[in-house]
Design a protein around this motif. Structure first.
Motif, PDB file in Angstrom:
ATOM      1  N   PHE A  12      45.383  34.908  25.110  1.00 23.95           N
ATOM      2  CA  PHE A  12      45.176  35.112  26.553  1.00 23.95           C
ATOM      3  C   PHE A  12      46.495  35.150  27.315  1.00 23.95           C
ATOM      4  O   PHE A  12      47.370  34.321  27.091  1.00 23.95           O
ATOM      5  N   CYS A  14      47.484  36.025  31.524  1.00 19.15           N
ATOM      6  CA  CYS A  14      47.111  36.534  32.850  1.00 19.15           C
ATOM      7  C   CYS A  14      47.913  37.813  33.130  1.00 19.15           C
ATOM      8  O   CYS A  14      49.115  37.858  32.885  1.00 19.15           O
ATOM      9  N   ALA A  16      48.233  39.147  36.112  1.00 19.78           N
ATOM     10  CA  ALA A  16      48.770  38.979  37.478  1.00 19.78           C
ATOM     11  C   ALA A  16      48.589  40.217  38.368  1.00 19.78           C
ATOM     12  O   ALA A  16      47.473  40.567  38.706  1.00 19.78           O
ATOM     13  N   CYS A  19      45.950  42.917  37.764  1.00 16.64           N
ATOM     14  CA  CYS A  19      44.542  42.516  37.706  1.00 16.64           C
ATOM     15  C   CYS A  19      43.731  43.228  38.791  1.00 16.64           C
ATOM     16  O   CYS A  19      44.098  43.196  39.959  1.00 16.64           O
ATOM     17  N   HIS A  21      40.648  42.470  39.563  1.00 18.34           N
ATOM     18  CA  HIS A  21      39.697  41.559  40.190  1.00 18.34           C
ATOM     19  C   HIS A  21      40.361  40.182  40.253  1.00 18.34           C
ATOM     20  O   HIS A  21      39.963  39.245  39.571  1.00 18.34           O
ATOM     21  N   SER A  22      41.412  40.107  41.068  1.00 18.86           N
ATOM     22  CA  SER A  22      42.253  38.899  41.068  1.00 18.86           C
ATOM     23  C   SER A  22      41.465  37.658  41.484  1.00 18.86           C
ATOM     24  O   SER A  22      40.667  37.693  42.421  1.00 18.86           O
ATOM     25  N   CYS A  23      41.747  36.554  40.798  1.00 18.47           N
ATOM     26  CA  CYS A  23      41.116  35.282  41.158  1.00 18.47           C
ATOM     27  C   CYS A  23      41.747  34.708  42.423  1.00 18.47           C
ATOM     28  O   CYS A  23      41.344  33.642  42.885  1.00 18.47           O
ATOM     29  N   PRO A  98      42.121  30.547  34.127  1.00 14.20           N
ATOM     30  CA  PRO A  98      40.676  30.327  34.024  1.00 14.20           C
ATOM     31  C   PRO A  98      40.279  29.301  32.950  1.00 14.20           C
ATOM     32  O   PRO A  98      39.212  29.392  32.370  1.00 14.20           O
ATOM     33  N   CYS A 116      37.321  35.234  34.794  1.00 13.15           N
ATOM     34  CA  CYS A 116      38.579  35.986  34.737  1.00 13.15           C
ATOM     35  C   CYS A 116      38.343  37.249  33.910  1.00 13.15           C
ATOM     36  O   CYS A 116      37.882  37.171  32.766  1.00 13.15           O
TER      37      CYS A 116
HETATM   38  S1  SF4 Z   1      41.475  36.879  37.155  1.00 14.99           S
HETATM   39 FE1  SF4 Z   1      43.274  35.657  37.762  1.00 14.99          FE
HETATM   40  S2  SF4 Z   1      43.886  34.609  35.831  1.00 14.99           S
HETATM   41 FE2  SF4 Z   1      42.576  36.333  35.257  1.00 14.99          FE
HETATM   42  S3  SF4 Z   1      43.984  38.027  34.823  1.00 14.99           S
HETATM   43 FE3  SF4 Z   1      43.289  38.234  36.969  1.00 14.99          FE
HETATM   44  S4  SF4 Z   1      44.879  37.176  38.194  1.00 14.99           S
HETATM   45 FE4  SF4 Z   1      45.120  36.514  36.012  1.00 14.99          FE
END
Ligand code: SF4
Length: 300
Positions: A12, A14, A16, A19, A21-23, A98, A116
Protein backbone atom coordinates in the motif's frame (compact mmCIF):
# COMPACT_ATOMS: atom_id res chain seq x y z
CA UNK A 1 4.24 -5.98 21.19
CA UNK A 2 4.12 -7.59 17.77
CA UNK A 3 2.31 -6.03 14.83
CA UNK A 4 0.67 -8.28 12.22
CA UNK A 5 -0.94 -7.56 8.84
CA UNK A 6 -2.18 -9.34 5.73
CA UNK A 7 0.74 -9.93 3.35
CA UNK A 8 -0.58 -7.42 0.80
CA UNK A 9 -0.41 -4.62 3.40
CA UNK A 10 3.18 -3.74 2.49
CA UNK A 11 2.15 -2.95 -1.10
CA UNK A 12 0.00 0.00 0.00
CA UNK A 13 1.10 3.52 -0.81
CA UNK A 14 -1.10 6.61 -0.66
CA UNK A 15 -1.17 8.27 -4.10
CA UNK A 16 -1.84 11.72 -2.55
CA UNK A 17 -2.33 14.36 -5.29
CA UNK A 18 -3.13 11.63 -7.88
CA UNK A 19 -6.09 10.42 -5.82
CA UNK A 20 -9.44 10.96 -7.53
CA UNK A 21 -11.41 10.43 -4.31
CA UNK A 22 -9.23 12.07 -1.68
CA UNK A 23 -9.92 11.29 1.97
CA UNK A 24 -9.17 15.01 2.60
CA UNK A 25 -12.60 15.86 1.15
CA UNK A 26 -15.94 15.16 2.78
CA UNK A 27 -14.76 14.04 6.23
CA UNK A 28 -14.76 16.01 9.45
CA UNK A 29 -11.36 15.18 10.94
CA UNK A 30 -11.11 15.01 14.74
CA UNK A 31 -7.80 16.28 16.10
CA UNK A 32 -6.13 14.47 18.99
CA UNK A 33 -4.75 16.28 22.02
CA UNK A 34 -1.12 15.53 21.22
CA UNK A 35 -1.40 17.13 17.74
CA UNK A 36 -3.15 20.16 19.28
CA UNK A 37 -0.27 20.55 21.76
CA UNK A 38 2.24 20.49 18.87
CA UNK A 39 0.34 23.22 16.97
CA UNK A 40 0.18 25.36 20.12
CA UNK A 41 3.88 24.89 20.87
CA UNK A 42 5.15 25.59 17.35
CA UNK A 43 6.51 29.03 16.47
CA UNK A 44 6.03 28.39 12.72
CA UNK A 45 3.54 30.88 11.17
CA UNK A 46 1.62 28.02 9.56
CA UNK A 47 0.93 26.53 13.03
CA UNK A 48 -1.19 29.65 13.79
CA UNK A 49 -3.09 29.06 10.54
CA UNK A 50 -3.72 25.50 11.61
CA UNK A 51 -4.98 26.65 15.02
CA UNK A 52 -7.27 29.21 13.36
CA UNK A 53 -8.75 26.48 11.16
CA UNK A 54 -9.85 24.37 14.15
CA UNK A 55 -13.39 24.36 15.43
CA UNK A 56 -14.17 23.26 18.98
CA UNK A 57 -17.36 21.23 18.97
CA UNK A 58 -17.88 17.96 20.80
CA UNK A 59 -14.28 17.40 19.78
CA UNK A 60 -11.70 19.61 18.05
CA UNK A 61 -11.82 19.28 14.26
CA UNK A 62 -10.81 21.15 11.09
CA UNK A 63 -13.47 23.52 9.75
CA UNK A 64 -14.20 22.27 6.23
CA UNK A 65 -14.06 24.71 3.26
CA UNK A 66 -16.23 24.88 0.17
CA UNK A 67 -16.85 21.48 -1.36
CA UNK A 68 -16.17 19.97 2.09
CA UNK A 69 -12.43 20.19 1.50
CA UNK A 70 -9.98 20.08 4.38
CA UNK A 71 -8.69 23.68 4.75
CA UNK A 72 -5.10 22.37 4.46
CA UNK A 73 -5.60 20.55 1.17
CA UNK A 74 -4.05 22.82 -1.45
CA UNK A 75 -5.09 23.26 -5.10
CA UNK A 76 -2.45 20.70 -6.18
CA UNK A 77 -4.06 18.08 -3.94
CA UNK A 78 -1.22 18.15 -1.40
CA UNK A 79 -1.35 18.71 2.36
CA UNK A 80 -0.09 22.12 3.52
CA UNK A 81 0.51 20.82 7.05
CA UNK A 82 3.03 18.30 5.69
CA UNK A 83 4.55 20.86 3.30
CA UNK A 84 4.97 23.56 5.96
CA UNK A 85 5.40 21.71 9.24
CA UNK A 86 6.29 18.14 8.27
CA UNK A 87 4.56 14.76 8.61
CA UNK A 88 5.23 14.77 12.36
CA UNK A 89 2.54 17.46 12.71
CA UNK A 90 -0.30 15.38 11.26
CA UNK A 91 -3.02 14.42 13.70
CA UNK A 92 -3.46 10.68 14.41
CA UNK A 93 -6.41 10.25 12.02
CA UNK A 94 -4.60 11.85 9.04
CA UNK A 95 -1.36 9.96 9.74
CA UNK A 96 -3.05 6.58 10.13
CA UNK A 97 -5.80 6.69 7.49
CA UNK A 98 -6.76 4.24 5.94
CA UNK A 99 -5.26 1.91 8.55
CA UNK A 100 -7.30 0.26 11.33
CA UNK A 101 -6.04 -1.72 14.30
CA UNK A 102 -7.39 -4.60 16.38
CA UNK A 103 -5.80 -5.95 19.55
CA UNK A 104 -4.95 -9.63 19.45
CA UNK A 105 -3.30 -11.89 22.01
CA UNK A 106 0.26 -10.59 22.47
CA UNK A 107 0.01 -7.86 19.88
CA UNK A 108 -2.03 -5.94 17.38
CA UNK A 109 -3.25 -6.42 13.82
CA UNK A 110 -3.34 -3.64 11.27
CA UNK A 111 -5.32 -3.52 8.03
CA UNK A 112 -6.33 -1.13 5.26
CA UNK A 113 -9.89 0.19 5.03
CA UNK A 114 -11.89 0.02 1.81
CA UNK A 115 -12.89 3.70 2.12
CA UNK A 116 -9.52 4.52 0.54
CA UNK A 117 -9.65 3.96 -3.22
CA UNK A 118 -6.06 2.73 -3.39
CA UNK A 119 -6.49 0.32 -0.48
CA UNK A 120 -9.76 -0.85 -2.01
CA UNK A 121 -8.06 -1.78 -5.30
CA UNK A 122 -5.31 -3.60 -3.42
CA UNK A 123 -7.65 -5.52 -1.09
CA UNK A 124 -10.05 -6.58 -3.86
CA UNK A 125 -7.22 -7.79 -6.10
CA UNK A 126 -5.22 -9.74 -3.54
CA UNK A 127 -5.53 -13.45 -2.76
CA UNK A 128 -2.91 -13.12 -0.03
CA UNK A 129 -5.56 -12.45 2.62
CA UNK A 130 -4.94 -15.83 4.29
CA UNK A 131 -1.29 -14.88 5.00
CA UNK A 132 -1.23 -12.77 8.16
CA UNK A 133 2.43 -11.96 8.77
CA UNK A 134 4.47 -10.15 11.41
CA UNK A 135 5.48 -6.74 10.07
CA UNK A 136 7.06 -5.05 13.08
CA UNK A 137 6.67 -3.97 16.68
CA UNK A 138 4.37 -1.48 18.41
CA UNK A 139 4.83 0.22 21.77
CA UNK A 140 2.56 -0.91 24.61
CA UNK A 141 1.02 -4.21 25.58
CA UNK A 142 -2.10 -6.00 24.46
CA UNK A 143 -4.63 -7.02 27.11
CA UNK A 144 -6.63 -9.13 24.61
CA UNK A 145 -7.31 -12.66 25.87
CA UNK A 146 -9.53 -14.02 23.08
CA UNK A 147 -7.54 -15.71 20.34
CA UNK A 148 -9.01 -15.09 16.88
CA UNK A 149 -6.30 -16.47 14.61
CA UNK A 150 -7.19 -20.21 14.49
CA UNK A 151 -10.90 -19.40 14.28
CA UNK A 152 -10.35 -17.00 11.42
CA UNK A 153 -8.08 -19.51 9.68
CA UNK A 154 -10.91 -22.06 9.81
CA UNK A 155 -13.31 -19.59 8.14
CA UNK A 156 -10.69 -18.61 5.54
CA UNK A 157 -10.09 -22.30 4.77
CA UNK A 158 -13.72 -22.67 3.70
CA UNK A 159 -13.80 -19.30 1.94
CA UNK A 160 -10.65 -19.85 -0.13
CA UNK A 161 -11.52 -23.37 -1.34
CA UNK A 162 -11.98 -22.61 -5.04
CA UNK A 163 -12.70 -26.25 -5.82
CA UNK A 164 -16.21 -25.28 -4.70
CA UNK A 165 -18.42 -22.58 -6.19
CA UNK A 166 -18.54 -19.28 -4.34
CA UNK A 167 -22.19 -19.90 -3.42
CA UNK A 168 -21.30 -23.30 -1.93
CA UNK A 169 -18.54 -21.74 0.15
CA UNK A 170 -20.82 -18.99 1.49
CA UNK A 171 -23.52 -21.51 2.42
CA UNK A 172 -20.88 -23.70 4.09
CA UNK A 173 -19.76 -20.76 6.27
CA UNK A 174 -23.37 -19.83 7.09
CA UNK A 175 -24.19 -23.43 8.12
CA UNK A 176 -20.97 -24.04 10.06
CA UNK A 177 -21.42 -20.92 12.20
CA UNK A 178 -25.23 -20.89 12.31
CA UNK A 179 -25.46 -17.32 11.05
CA UNK A 180 -26.85 -15.78 7.88
CA UNK A 181 -28.44 -12.45 6.90
CA UNK A 182 -31.43 -14.33 5.52
CA UNK A 183 -32.99 -14.75 8.99
CA UNK A 184 -34.60 -11.38 8.11
CA UNK A 185 -36.46 -10.67 4.88
CA UNK A 186 -34.84 -8.44 2.25
CA UNK A 187 -37.62 -5.89 2.91
CA UNK A 188 -36.75 -5.77 6.63
CA UNK A 189 -33.06 -5.25 5.84
CA UNK A 190 -33.91 -2.51 3.33
CA UNK A 191 -35.99 -0.76 5.97
CA UNK A 192 -33.08 -0.90 8.41
CA UNK A 193 -30.68 0.41 5.74
CA UNK A 194 -33.06 3.26 4.95
CA UNK A 195 -33.00 4.34 8.60
CA UNK A 196 -29.19 4.52 8.94
CA UNK A 197 -27.27 7.81 9.12
CA UNK A 198 -25.64 8.74 5.79
CA UNK A 199 -22.63 10.91 4.91
CA UNK A 200 -24.18 11.28 1.46
CA UNK A 201 -27.97 10.75 1.45
CA UNK A 202 -27.77 9.75 -2.24
CA UNK A 203 -26.24 6.45 -1.09
CA UNK A 204 -29.55 5.48 0.48
CA UNK A 205 -30.75 4.68 -3.06
CA UNK A 206 -27.79 2.38 -3.70
CA UNK A 207 -28.50 0.43 -0.52
CA UNK A 208 -32.21 0.14 -1.36
CA UNK A 209 -31.38 -2.66 -3.85
CA UNK A 210 -30.25 -4.98 -1.03
CA UNK A 211 -31.03 -8.65 -1.56
CA UNK A 212 -29.63 -11.73 0.19
CA UNK A 213 -30.23 -13.81 -2.94
CA UNK A 214 -27.22 -15.96 -3.78
CA UNK A 215 -26.74 -17.08 -7.36
CA UNK A 216 -24.81 -20.20 -8.40
CA UNK A 217 -22.84 -18.05 -10.84
CA UNK A 218 -22.20 -15.05 -8.66
CA UNK A 219 -20.73 -12.09 -10.60
CA UNK A 220 -17.33 -10.91 -9.35
CA UNK A 221 -16.98 -13.99 -7.13
CA UNK A 222 -13.22 -13.50 -6.60
CA UNK A 223 -13.62 -9.86 -5.54
CA UNK A 224 -16.56 -10.73 -3.28
CA UNK A 225 -14.48 -13.49 -1.67
CA UNK A 226 -11.64 -11.03 -0.99
CA UNK A 227 -14.06 -8.40 0.30
CA UNK A 228 -15.60 -10.92 2.71
CA UNK A 229 -12.10 -11.92 3.87
CA UNK A 230 -11.40 -8.24 4.52
CA UNK A 231 -14.68 -7.72 6.45
CA UNK A 232 -13.82 -10.79 8.56
CA UNK A 233 -10.28 -9.54 9.23
CA UNK A 234 -11.54 -6.10 10.19
CA UNK A 235 -14.66 -6.91 12.20
CA UNK A 236 -14.33 -10.47 13.53
CA UNK A 237 -10.94 -9.27 14.78
CA UNK A 238 -12.85 -7.16 17.35
CA UNK A 239 -14.59 -10.23 18.88
CA UNK A 240 -13.82 -11.05 22.50
CA UNK A 241 -15.87 -14.26 22.71
CA UNK A 242 -17.35 -16.96 20.44
CA UNK A 243 -20.76 -15.26 20.69
CA UNK A 244 -19.29 -11.94 19.51
CA UNK A 245 -17.41 -13.70 16.73
CA UNK A 246 -20.71 -15.04 15.45
CA UNK A 247 -22.38 -11.62 15.62
CA UNK A 248 -19.53 -9.95 13.73
CA UNK A 249 -19.48 -12.79 11.21
CA UNK A 250 -23.19 -12.14 10.58
CA UNK A 251 -22.37 -8.47 10.03
CA UNK A 252 -19.59 -9.43 7.55
CA UNK A 253 -21.89 -11.79 5.63
CA UNK A 254 -24.47 -9.02 5.46
CA UNK A 255 -21.93 -6.47 4.12
CA UNK A 256 -20.84 -9.00 1.50
CA UNK A 257 -24.45 -9.44 0.29
CA UNK A 258 -24.93 -5.66 0.29
CA UNK A 259 -21.84 -5.34 -1.91
CA UNK A 260 -23.05 -8.09 -4.27
CA UNK A 261 -26.49 -6.43 -4.54
CA UNK A 262 -25.07 -2.93 -5.13
CA UNK A 263 -22.91 -4.22 -7.99
CA UNK A 264 -25.64 -6.39 -9.52
CA UNK A 265 -28.56 -3.94 -9.29
CA UNK A 266 -27.15 -0.58 -8.19
CA UNK A 267 -25.38 0.42 -11.40
CA UNK A 268 -21.93 0.94 -9.83
CA UNK A 269 -18.65 -0.92 -10.23
CA UNK A 270 -17.41 -3.12 -7.39
CA UNK A 271 -14.69 -0.70 -6.23
CA UNK A 272 -17.14 2.20 -5.96
CA UNK A 273 -19.69 0.02 -4.16
CA UNK A 274 -17.08 -1.29 -1.70
CA UNK A 275 -15.81 2.22 -0.98
CA UNK A 276 -19.32 3.53 -0.34
CA UNK A 277 -20.22 0.61 1.98
CA UNK A 278 -17.01 1.22 3.89
CA UNK A 279 -17.60 4.98 4.19
CA UNK A 280 -21.26 4.74 5.12
CA UNK A 281 -21.25 1.66 7.33
CA UNK A 282 -17.77 0.75 8.55
CA UNK A 283 -16.79 4.34 9.31
CA UNK A 284 -20.01 5.01 11.21
CA UNK A 285 -19.95 3.41 14.67
CA UNK A 286 -23.73 3.89 14.94
CA UNK A 287 -24.46 2.15 11.62
CA UNK A 288 -22.08 -0.71 12.36
CA UNK A 289 -23.58 -1.20 15.82
CA UNK A 290 -27.15 -1.12 14.46
CA UNK A 291 -26.37 -3.94 12.03
CA UNK A 292 -24.22 -6.03 14.39
CA UNK A 293 -27.02 -5.77 16.96
CA UNK A 294 -29.38 -7.55 14.55
CA UNK A 295 -27.19 -10.66 14.80
CA UNK A 296 -27.33 -10.74 18.58
CA UNK A 297 -28.75 -14.15 19.54
CA UNK A 298 -30.03 -14.98 16.03
CA UNK A 299 -30.15 -18.40 14.45
CA UNK A 300 -29.85 -18.80 10.68
S1 SF4 B 1 -8.04 8.03 -0.16
FE1 SF4 B 1 -6.56 9.24 1.04
S2 SF4 B 1 -5.08 7.68 1.79
FE2 SF4 B 1 -6.19 6.76 0.07
S3 SF4 B 1 -4.91 7.16 -1.73
FE3 SF4 B 1 -6.47 8.79 -1.62
S4 SF4 B 1 -5.46 10.48 -0.48
FE4 SF4 B 1 -4.24 8.57 -0.13
Amino acid sequence: MKLYAPKYYRNFKCIADKCRHSCCIGWEIDIDESALCKYRASKHPYASEVLNSIEQGESAHFRLCEGERCPHLNEKGLCNIILNLGEGYLCDICREHPRFYNSVVGGSEVGLGLACVTACRLVLSSDEYTDIIEIGELCGESDCEYSISEKREAIYKILSDREKTYAERLLHIQKSYGVSPSFKSDGEWRELLDGLEYLDPAHRGLFSVYSSELSENEMHACELERALAYFIYRHCGKAQSDAELREYLGFCLFCERLLASAVRDGGVDIHTAARIISEEIEYSENNTEDIVFEFYFTES
